[in-house]
Design an enzyme around this catalytic site. Sequence first.
Site, PDB file in Angstrom:
ATOM      1  N   HIS A   1       0.900  -1.128   0.045  1.00  0.00           N
ATOM      2  CA  HIS A   1       0.075   0.005  -0.029  1.00  0.00           C
ATOM      3  C   HIS A   1       0.815   1.243  -0.068  1.00  0.00           C
ATOM      4  O   HIS A   1       0.430   2.538  -0.124  1.00  0.00           O
ATOM      5  CB  HIS A   1      -0.963  -0.028   1.183  1.00  0.00           C
TER       6      HIS A   1
ATOM      7  N   HIS B   1      -6.262  -7.304  -0.847  1.00  0.00           N
ATOM      8  CA  HIS B   1      -6.481  -5.920  -1.038  1.00  0.00           C
ATOM      9  C   HIS B   1      -5.719  -5.386  -2.365  1.00  0.00           C
ATOM     10  O   HIS B   1      -4.448  -5.794  -2.437  1.00  0.00           O
ATOM     11  CB  HIS B   1      -5.880  -4.859   0.092  1.00  0.00           C
TER      12      HIS B   1
HETATM   13 ZN   LIG Z   1      -4.309  -7.180   2.578  1.00  0.00          ZN
END
Ligand SMILES: [Zn+2]
Length: 341
Positions: A159, A197
Amino acid sequence: MLTIYSDKHRLQHGKAELIDGTLKPCFENPSRADMVLQEVRSRGLGPVIEPLAHGLEPVLRVHDAGYVGFLQTAWQRWTAMGRDYDALPKMWQIRRLRAAIPEHVEGQLCYYSMDCGTPLTAGTWPAITAAADVALTAIDQLEAGQRGVFALTRPPGHHAARDYCGGYCFFNNAAIAAQSLLDRGAKRVAILDVDYHHGNGTQDIFYQRDDVLFLSIHGDPATEYPFFLGFADEHGEGAGLGFNYNFPLPAASSVALWFAALETALGEVRRYAPDALVVSLGVDTFEGDPISRFSLASTDFLRLGEQIGSLGLPTAFCMEGGYAVEPIGLNAVNVLEGFSM
Ligand SMILES: [Zn+2]
């Protein structure tokens, strides 16, 4: 398979993250890597070695110098203000606010953060520099002829973008690894992100480039974190157009649908014919994960590893998410064992 591991991951131990309007103990905590290491050892996956120091130069190949400087000095500047608790941002530089970098450490924290689930702590800097060294040492080992290497990176990285942290991530370990492969002479590298994600940070870093193919299979951002990136129509920009593939799947997708997306992604990897592969290995696709909603069983991770192995590429695995702490080791090591079959 060789594992690269540093105890320094324990230095990143945030006290709390903001969930549902409440500060709760961080899902991302040291027990995760401890459980994975324990499984690596108990299953006899292979030797476990310490990382070598690589300095900041390879980090600065993918991250903004201002951002890196902020991370390096933030804790000292934060505590100099009389605070002795973890730093979390309380606002963001969003639509129509000035994009200027504030002078104050608190403003800079807001500027360089994506969310308030990523506490900056006393140990963040030594932990994230050690994690980058873990990823880079894995690349040393690929260069030395290993077929597959496991970088047991923590905190995770996918991320973290060029100039912001978020989703428990500060340095993008997989991106640092991929760039290092290119800097050592690889012409093309693929990054496959199988975390629940979307790997927004990795996409951000390589979005305008054709020397890194990025592919991510993840929960549809229409309903899942990180909400603002990871849609199927994001194909890259400029020279990078056609080198970014997102496979967003509805949150309750079946295992069959997930593996169908994997097959398509692996087909694109084969077509690209990279010199090496970096896998962002999140196992929060597991049916028992507390913050995710796919339903892979532990045995499915063996199959995932086998299918990645069928590419026949030198492969570095970087640990990303996985928050069902008890089975995280089983699931991660299943991928690695499947790869090695
Ligand atoms: Zn994740």
